[in-house]
Design a protein around this motif. Structure first.
Motif, mmCIF file in Angstrom:
data_model
loop_
_atom_site.group_PDB
_atom_site.id
_atom_site.type_symbol
_atom_site.label_atom_id
_atom_site.label_comp_id
_atom_site.label_asym_id
_atom_site.label_seq_id
_atom_site.Cartn_x
_atom_site.Cartn_y
_atom_site.Cartn_z
ATOM 1 N N LEU A 30 0.810 -1.214 0.000
ATOM 2 C CA LEU A 30 0.000 0.000 0.000
ATOM 3 C C LEU A 30 0.849 1.272 0.000
ATOM 4 N N TRP A 31 1.820 1.382 0.897
ATOM 5 C CA TRP A 31 2.650 2.596 0.910
ATOM 6 C C TRP A 31 4.145 2.300 0.957
ATOM 7 N N GLY A 32 4.536 1.038 0.784
ATOM 8 C CA GLY A 32 5.940 0.711 0.640
ATOM 9 C C GLY A 32 6.706 0.448 1.917
ATOM 10 N N GLU A 33 6.024 0.216 3.028
ATOM 11 C CA GLU A 33 6.720 -0.040 4.290
ATOM 12 C C GLU A 33 7.632 -1.260 4.135
ATOM 13 N N GLY A 34 8.926 -1.040 4.258
ATOM 14 C CA GLY A 34 9.898 -2.118 4.129
ATOM 15 C C GLY A 34 10.236 -2.484 2.688
ATOM 16 N N ALA A 35 9.754 -1.719 1.724
ATOM 17 C CA ALA A 35 10.007 -2.022 0.310
ATOM 18 C C ALA A 35 11.469 -1.795 -0.046
ATOM 19 N N ASP A 36 11.944 -2.605 -0.947
ATOM 20 C CA ASP A 36 13.332 -2.461 -1.381
ATOM 21 C C ASP A 36 13.451 -1.694 -2.694
ATOM 22 N N GLY A 37 12.344 -1.332 -3.282
ATOM 23 C CA GLY A 37 12.386 -0.562 -4.517
ATOM 24 C C GLY A 37 12.603 -1.414 -5.749
ATOM 25 N N VAL A 38 12.809 -2.703 -5.557
ATOM 26 C CA VAL A 38 13.009 -3.602 -6.693
ATOM 27 C C VAL A 38 11.730 -4.393 -6.942
ATOM 28 N N THR A 39 11.292 -5.157 -5.944
ATOM 29 C CA THR A 39 10.070 -5.935 -6.117
ATOM 30 C C THR A 39 8.823 -5.089 -5.854
ATOM 31 N N VAL A 40 8.944 -4.162 -4.939
ATOM 32 C CA VAL A 40 7.859 -3.228 -4.632
ATOM 33 C C VAL A 40 8.467 -1.833 -4.614
ATOM 34 N N PRO A 41 7.849 -0.870 -5.316
ATOM 35 C CA PRO A 41 8.395 0.498 -5.296
ATOM 36 C C PRO A 41 8.438 1.045 -3.872
ATOM 37 N N LYS A 42 9.382 1.911 -3.595
ATOM 38 C CA LYS A 42 9.532 2.469 -2.245
ATOM 39 C C LYS A 42 8.267 3.167 -1.752
ATOM 40 N N GLU A 43 7.464 3.699 -2.678
ATOM 41 C CA GLU A 43 6.206 4.359 -2.285
ATOM 42 C C GLU A 43 5.012 3.421 -2.318
ATOM 43 N N GLY A 44 5.222 2.153 -2.666
ATOM 44 C CA GLY A 44 4.131 1.189 -2.738
ATOM 45 C C GLY A 44 3.232 1.444 -3.930
ATOM 46 N N TRP A 45 2.086 0.789 -3.920
ATOM 47 C CA TRP A 45 1.120 0.926 -5.012
ATOM 48 C C TRP A 45 -0.225 1.496 -4.557
ATOM 49 N N GLY A 46 -0.243 2.194 -3.439
ATOM 50 C CA GLY A 46 -1.496 2.739 -2.928
ATOM 51 C C GLY A 46 -2.232 3.608 -3.922
ATOM 52 N N ARG A 47 -1.489 4.405 -4.650
ATOM 53 C CA ARG A 47 -2.145 5.322 -5.587
ATOM 54 C C ARG A 47 -2.865 4.588 -6.707
ATOM 55 N N VAL A 48 -2.265 3.530 -7.237
ATOM 56 C CA VAL A 48 -2.941 2.809 -8.319
ATOM 57 C C VAL A 48 -4.042 1.893 -7.798
ATOM 58 N N LEU A 49 -3.996 1.553 -6.506
ATOM 59 C CA LEU A 49 -5.038 0.705 -5.932
ATOM 60 C C LEU A 49 -6.232 1.510 -5.441
ATOM 61 N N ALA A 50 -6.028 2.784 -5.103
ATOM 62 C CA ALA A 50 -7.084 3.564 -4.460
ATOM 63 C C ALA A 50 -7.237 4.967 -5.003
ATOM 64 N N ALA A 51 -6.979 5.168 -6.269
ATOM 65 C CA ALA A 51 -7.010 6.525 -6.817
ATOM 66 C C ALA A 51 -8.405 7.073 -7.052
ATOM 67 N N GLY A 52 -9.410 6.258 -6.967
ATOM 68 C CA GLY A 52 -10.783 6.755 -7.085
ATOM 69 C C GLY A 52 -11.141 7.307 -8.437
ATOM 70 N N GLU A 53 -10.556 6.776 -9.506
ATOM 71 C CA GLU A 53 -10.854 7.285 -10.841
ATOM 72 C C GLU A 53 -12.016 6.577 -11.505
ATOM 73 N N ALA A 54 -12.545 5.563 -10.896
ATOM 74 C CA ALA A 54 -13.641 4.823 -11.513
ATOM 75 C C ALA A 54 -14.979 5.415 -11.072
ATOM 76 N N ASN A 55 -15.643 4.760 -10.150
ATOM 77 C CA ASN A 55 -16.972 5.184 -9.730
ATOM 78 C C ASN A 55 -16.989 5.593 -8.266
ATOM 79 N N HIS A 56 -17.867 6.506 -7.973
ATOM 80 C CA HIS A 56 -18.129 6.926 -6.599
ATOM 81 C C HIS A 56 -19.613 6.655 -6.365
ATOM 82 N N TRP A 57 -19.879 5.558 -5.652
ATOM 83 C CA TRP A 57 -21.243 5.077 -5.486
ATOM 84 C C TRP A 57 -21.961 5.814 -4.359
ATOM 85 N N TRP A 58 -23.247 5.929 -4.527
ATOM 86 C CA TRP A 58 -24.147 6.513 -3.538
ATOM 87 C C TRP A 58 -23.695 7.884 -3.056
ATOM 88 N N THR A 59 -23.328 8.735 -4.004
ATOM 89 C CA THR A 59 -22.924 10.090 -3.636
ATOM 90 C C THR A 59 -24.117 10.953 -3.262
#
Length: 173
Positions: free
Chosen positions: A118-147
């Motif tokens: 999610l945010w790269g805790e303990g990431a080595d930057g090789v297998t997981v980016p140092k910042e993790g993949w939180g942005r691509v997993l939770a960027a909210g670009e699809a749908n926002h239900w029941w607004t």
């Protein structure tokens, strides 16, 4: 700011509940559309189950892409509505997923993804980016239900987190 399509994407992530009894893995298909797979929901059911203003989830299909890697004796399904299941841990209460009955996908709760991914805790930057993949997993670009349930001045305009993008649905449209 770079768009989600400019960011690296995971092939595999892992997550689990708060107490650790439930563990899962997601193996993303080659053609997974990260940009259109993340969404939020502000329905009363999601608010009450997460104790938060909205649920951030990520859709993955087929169903087999999401799998439990631990025992599932604490996994319980709750049917807040007749057409869907909400999977949670009976020990700690963590909501793990939402999926439609008979559907071909699982919408997992992004907050249950391990810190490494999610945010790269303990990431080595090789297998997981140092910042993790939180942005691509939770960027909210699809749908926002029941607004239609937005809380004015609180959840109706959340651009800083990227939730201002995507289509807003007022209800069960």
């Amino acid at each position: 700011m770079a768009s989600n399509t400019d960011l690296s994407t995971p092939k595999h992530i892992e997550g689990g509940c708060l107490c650790g009894a439930l563990r899962y893995a997601v193996d993303f298909p080659e053609d997974h559309d990260f940009k259109n797979a993340c969404s939020t929901c502000q329905c009363t059911q999601c608010r009450k189950q997460t104790s938060s203003f909205f649920l951030t989830s990520h859709v993955v299909k087929p169903l087999s892409a999401f799998r439990f890697t631990s025992q599932t004796t604490t996994l319980k399904d709750y049917e807040a509505s007749p057409n869907a299941q909400r999977g949670f841990c009976a020990n700690c209460g963590s909501l793990i997923y939402w999926k439609p009955k008979g559907g071909d996908y699982t919408s997992f709760a992004v907050g249950t993804v391990d810190a490494l991914y999610l945010w790269g805790e303990g990431a080595d930057g090789v297998t997981v980016p140092k910042e993790g993949w939180g942005r691509v997993l939770a960027a909210g670009e699809a749908n926002h239900w029941w607004t239609g349930n937005e809380i004015k001045g609180v959840t109706d305009n959340i651009p800083a987190a990227g939730y201002g993008r995507g289509k807003k649905w007022k209800g069960d449209e």
